[in-house]
Write an enzyme that holds these catalytic residues in place. Structure first.
Site, mmCIF file in Angstrom:
data_model
loop_
_atom_site.group_PDB
_atom_site.id
_atom_site.type_symbol
_atom_site.label_atom_id
_atom_site.label_comp_id
_atom_site.label_asym_id
_atom_site.label_seq_id
_atom_site.Cartn_x
_atom_site.Cartn_y
_atom_site.Cartn_z
ATOM 1 N N ASP A 1 2.173 2.658 3.575
ATOM 2 C CA ASP A 1 1.318 3.662 3.821
ATOM 3 C C ASP A 1 1.929 4.823 2.685
ATOM 4 O O ASP A 1 2.031 5.886 3.078
ATOM 5 C CB ASP A 1 0.697 4.085 4.787
ATOM 6 C CG ASP A 1 -0.754 4.701 4.633
ATOM 7 O OD1 ASP A 1 -1.348 4.657 3.006
ATOM 8 O OD2 ASP A 1 -1.112 5.927 5.539
ATOM 9 N N ARG B 1 -10.707 0.108 -4.757
ATOM 10 C CA ARG B 1 -10.789 0.248 -3.596
ATOM 11 C C ARG B 1 -12.396 1.178 -3.590
ATOM 12 O O ARG B 1 -12.598 1.666 -4.326
ATOM 13 C CB ARG B 1 -9.713 1.722 -3.694
ATOM 14 C CG ARG B 1 -9.545 1.675 -2.077
ATOM 15 C CD ARG B 1 -8.385 3.017 -1.787
ATOM 16 N NE ARG B 1 -7.751 3.154 -0.845
ATOM 17 C CZ ARG B 1 -7.138 3.922 -0.574
ATOM 18 N NH1 ARG B 1 -6.978 4.915 -0.906
ATOM 19 N NH2 ARG B 1 -6.725 4.261 1.113
ATOM 20 N N HIS C 1 0.711 -0.935 -0.059
ATOM 21 C CA HIS C 1 0.150 0.308 -0.170
ATOM 22 C C HIS C 1 1.162 0.978 0.094
ATOM 23 O O HIS C 1 0.942 1.799 1.602
ATOM 24 C CB HIS C 1 -1.533 -0.565 0.961
ATOM 25 C CG HIS C 1 -2.266 1.185 1.411
ATOM 26 N ND1 HIS C 1 -3.345 0.590 1.136
ATOM 27 C CD2 HIS C 1 -1.496 2.780 1.287
ATOM 28 C CE1 HIS C 1 -4.434 1.913 1.151
ATOM 29 N NE2 HIS C 1 -2.920 2.584 1.530
ATOM 30 N N HIS D 1 0.939 5.436 -2.400
ATOM 31 C CA HIS D 1 0.388 5.863 -3.556
ATOM 32 C C HIS D 1 1.642 7.230 -3.423
ATOM 33 O O HIS D 1 2.894 7.420 -3.494
ATOM 34 C CB HIS D 1 -0.599 7.256 -2.886
ATOM 35 C CG HIS D 1 -1.300 6.745 -1.819
ATOM 36 N ND1 HIS D 1 -2.363 6.300 -1.936
ATOM 37 C CD2 HIS D 1 -1.389 6.562 -0.112
ATOM 38 C CE1 HIS D 1 -3.182 5.052 -0.953
ATOM 39 N NE2 HIS D 1 -2.822 6.097 0.206
ATOM 40 N N HIS E 1 -5.292 -0.122 6.915
ATOM 41 C CA HIS E 1 -5.132 -0.032 7.776
ATOM 42 C C HIS E 1 -5.843 -0.249 9.697
ATOM 43 O O HIS E 1 -6.448 -0.114 9.751
ATOM 44 C CB HIS E 1 -4.746 1.677 7.561
ATOM 45 C CG HIS E 1 -4.503 2.009 6.825
ATOM 46 N ND1 HIS E 1 -3.901 1.691 6.666
ATOM 47 C CD2 HIS E 1 -5.163 2.752 5.677
ATOM 48 C CE1 HIS E 1 -2.745 2.332 5.279
ATOM 49 N NE2 HIS E 1 -4.254 3.453 5.072
ATOM 50 N N TYR F 1 -7.886 17.131 0.411
ATOM 51 C CA TYR F 1 -6.114 16.702 1.298
ATOM 52 C C TYR F 1 -5.213 17.668 -0.269
ATOM 53 O O TYR F 1 -5.881 17.194 -0.725
ATOM 54 C CB TYR F 1 -5.694 16.615 1.401
ATOM 55 C CG TYR F 1 -5.860 15.244 1.622
ATOM 56 C CD1 TYR F 1 -4.143 14.972 0.878
ATOM 57 C CD2 TYR F 1 -6.003 13.616 1.617
ATOM 58 C CE1 TYR F 1 -4.078 13.663 0.042
ATOM 59 C CE2 TYR F 1 -6.110 12.704 0.954
ATOM 60 C CZ TYR F 1 -4.426 12.381 0.636
ATOM 61 O OH TYR F 1 -4.516 10.833 0.161
#
Length: 546
Positions: free
Chosen positions: A499, A377, A284, A286, A431, A302
């Site tokens: 993450d 997702r 995981h 990004h 998570h 955000y």
């Protein structure tokens, strides 16, 4: 021989360190609720109660007066105290002693968020010029305050009191004053005892300025959001992260112009203590930017700084990790170009999870699969994520490709977890189920997650510890029982993830090496760690065997 009913009516001797009248009140009211003293029945005499509790009659009189004030009993002069016939409609009460516990404080703050958000919206519609002037004067005092936290708490209370008055609802105003009086001691203790960040007071003042400005211009929607944001920050300062399943980065409303910017990942890469096996996978991460090439959704929660593939691959090299899964972040909505390009450029050791809507056609899915996509997702936390009500329809659409559904959801707030176990595809939880640790491992939602894992009906990523902790310090010790429970439930269904680049978190930016080393704290067995790092992702994401 002792009568059983008389035994039930007996009381427990008091613990002297506690306030005696309050403990007597608690014991008697509990027995009334249990039906041991039914409506209309007479309580034991003052003399008998004093003997039972081992206290003076004056202490008993104070307790009975409190019971009468709260609506539990009525008293008849010269006769005694009787249980009220309608005690279930007794006066509303918040016991200040309950605020000493996380559960009690959370309950009050959840009530507060509902009351104050609605109150701010009402005040925006109904405030008078005089009330705006009063709020403005308080704001001026807040701006001039330095480090007197007790004085700041007093100004906060006055600010909220004026907003409550501005609703022009007497019941609302009186109740908010009641609530403020109960929670103020806790806030004062927290302000004095907690170490203060240099910017924390400034941030709080900015929160109040947003509320003030929204009410001043008479915008109920902006007032509602500004109040919501401020209370969440207050809750987090009290160690109550994820209040009502919400947190700061999920506050942005569609059409609202305020979009917070998140911090950059720690680029001072270092090697972890944990030696990872060949074929280890980060499941995981990004990729963000450049913004000029991959524009963000205007409805995002955000704004992240650029986090390109080159930086991510460098970080992986320090950790010794060869494989990765790029997950579509919420800021891109259903525009998967940045994620798909990163998967292609990453090569055979990269896979992806995308965000799509239910209208995606089969040919586009085929192209994504060829690129390395293995999942969709479902984002139920943040704006710009998929918002399909019929998850089952999406599951049937992706099932022919062997893809899975990756759920970004707070398991303590999602009541339909059982239905996910019946889907025709694999289900993966981000998570650790995204449930705040302050809720506790006994929560029914968390235990449903554990049961799904144990029965082989779901997967879970042990990641994002900083998203559920109440601590600001590594190694986020309150998350350890959660991670261990998840791993122990079924080690064959657990994945690890960094993450990276840790978008919009509420703790100091961690080192990625430290994040990896958490796994050795959560799971000391090397064989199980190898499953989590190599075998399990190899199976789920269809990597070639090591």
């Amino acid at each position: 021989m002792v009568n059983k009913n008389d035994a039930k009516r007996g009381f427990t001797p008091l613990n002297r360190p506690k306030r005696l009248p309050a403990e007597i009140t608690s014991q008697i009211s509990h027995k009334i609720k249990e039906g041991i003293f039914p409506p209309g029945s007479k309580l034991p005499s003052e003399t008998q109660l004093a003997k039972d509790f081992g206290v003076s009659r004056n202490v008993v009189r104070e307790a009975v007066a409190s019971l009468r004030q709260e609506g539990w009993v009525i008293t008849r002069q010269g006769v005694g105290a009787y249980v009220a016939e309608d005690f279930e409609f007794k006066t509303f009460k918040i016991d200040s002693n309950e605020l000493d516990t996380v559960e009690g404080l959370r309950s009050v703050m959840e009530l507060r968020i509902e009351m104050e958000v609605g109150g701010a919206a009402m005040a925006a519609r109904r405030r008078t010029t005089e009330q705006i002037e009063k709020l403005g004067k308080i704001m001026e005092q807040m701006r001039n305050i330095k480090d007197n936290l007790t004085e700041f708490t007093s100004l906060e209370e006055k600010f909220h009191q004026i907003i409550a008055e501005a609703t022009h609802n007497s019941h609302f105003s009186e109740f908010m004053q009641f609530l403020a009086q109960r929670i103020r001691p806790c806030l004062e203790i927290k302000n004095v005892a907690a170490p203060q960040d240099k910017n924390s007071l400034r941030k709080s003042i900015r929160d109040y300025e947003k509320i003030y400005e929204a009410i001043r211009i008479g915008d109920p929607d902006k007032s509602r959001r500004a109040a919501w944001y401020a209370i969440l920050r207050t809750a987090e300062n009290l160690g109550l992260r994820g209040l009502q399943g919400w947190e700061e980065s999920r506050m942005t409303l569609i059409g609202d112009l305020y979009i917070p910017t998140c911090a950059q990942a720690d680029l001072n890469f270092k090697h972890p203590k944990l030696k990872v096996p060949v074929g280890a996978c980060d499941t995981h991460a990004h990729i963000f930017g450049p913004k000029s090439k991959y524009p963000y959704s205007p409805h995002r929660s955000y704004t992240p700084p650029d986090a390109p593939l080159t930086q991510y691959k460098e970080m992986l090299s320090y950790l010794g990790i060869e494989r990765a899964v790029i997950v579509q972040p919420s800021v891109y909505g259903t525009d998967n170009r940045a994620t798909l390009d990163a998967i292609r450029d990453g090569g055979d050791n990269f896979r992806g999870v995308v965000v799509v809507d239910e209208n995606i056609d089969e040919k586009e899915m085929e192209r994504m699969h060829e690129c390395g996509v293995r999942g969709v997702r479902i984002n139920l936390l943040y704006k710009s994520g998929i918002e399909v009500s019929d998850v089952r329809k999406m599951a049937h659409k992706i099932a022919p490709f062997g893809w899975h559904l990756q759920m970004l959801v707070d398991v303590s707030e999602f009541s339909d977890l059982d239905t996910l176990a019946k889907l025709p595809v694999e289900v993966v939880f981000d998570h650790m189920g995204h449930m705040p640790t302050s809720i506790g491992t006994k929560h029914v939602g968390f235990n449903k997650l554990l049961r799904m894992l144990a029965e082989g009906k779901a997967w879970a990523k042990v990641s994002g510890a900083y998203r559920i902790t109440t601590s600001n310090k590594y190694p986020y010790e309150d998350t350890i029982p959660y991670a261990k429970a998840i791993i122990n439930s079924n080690p064959d269904r657990i994945l690890w993830a960094s993450d990276w680049p840790h978008p919009y978190i509420n703790v100091p930016m961690p080192s990625d090496a430290d994040i990896l080393d958490l796994l050795s704290i959560w799971e000391p067995d090397e064989k199980i760690r190898n499953k989590i790092l190599v075998d399990n992702p190899q199976k789920l994401y269809e990597f070639d065997p090591v």
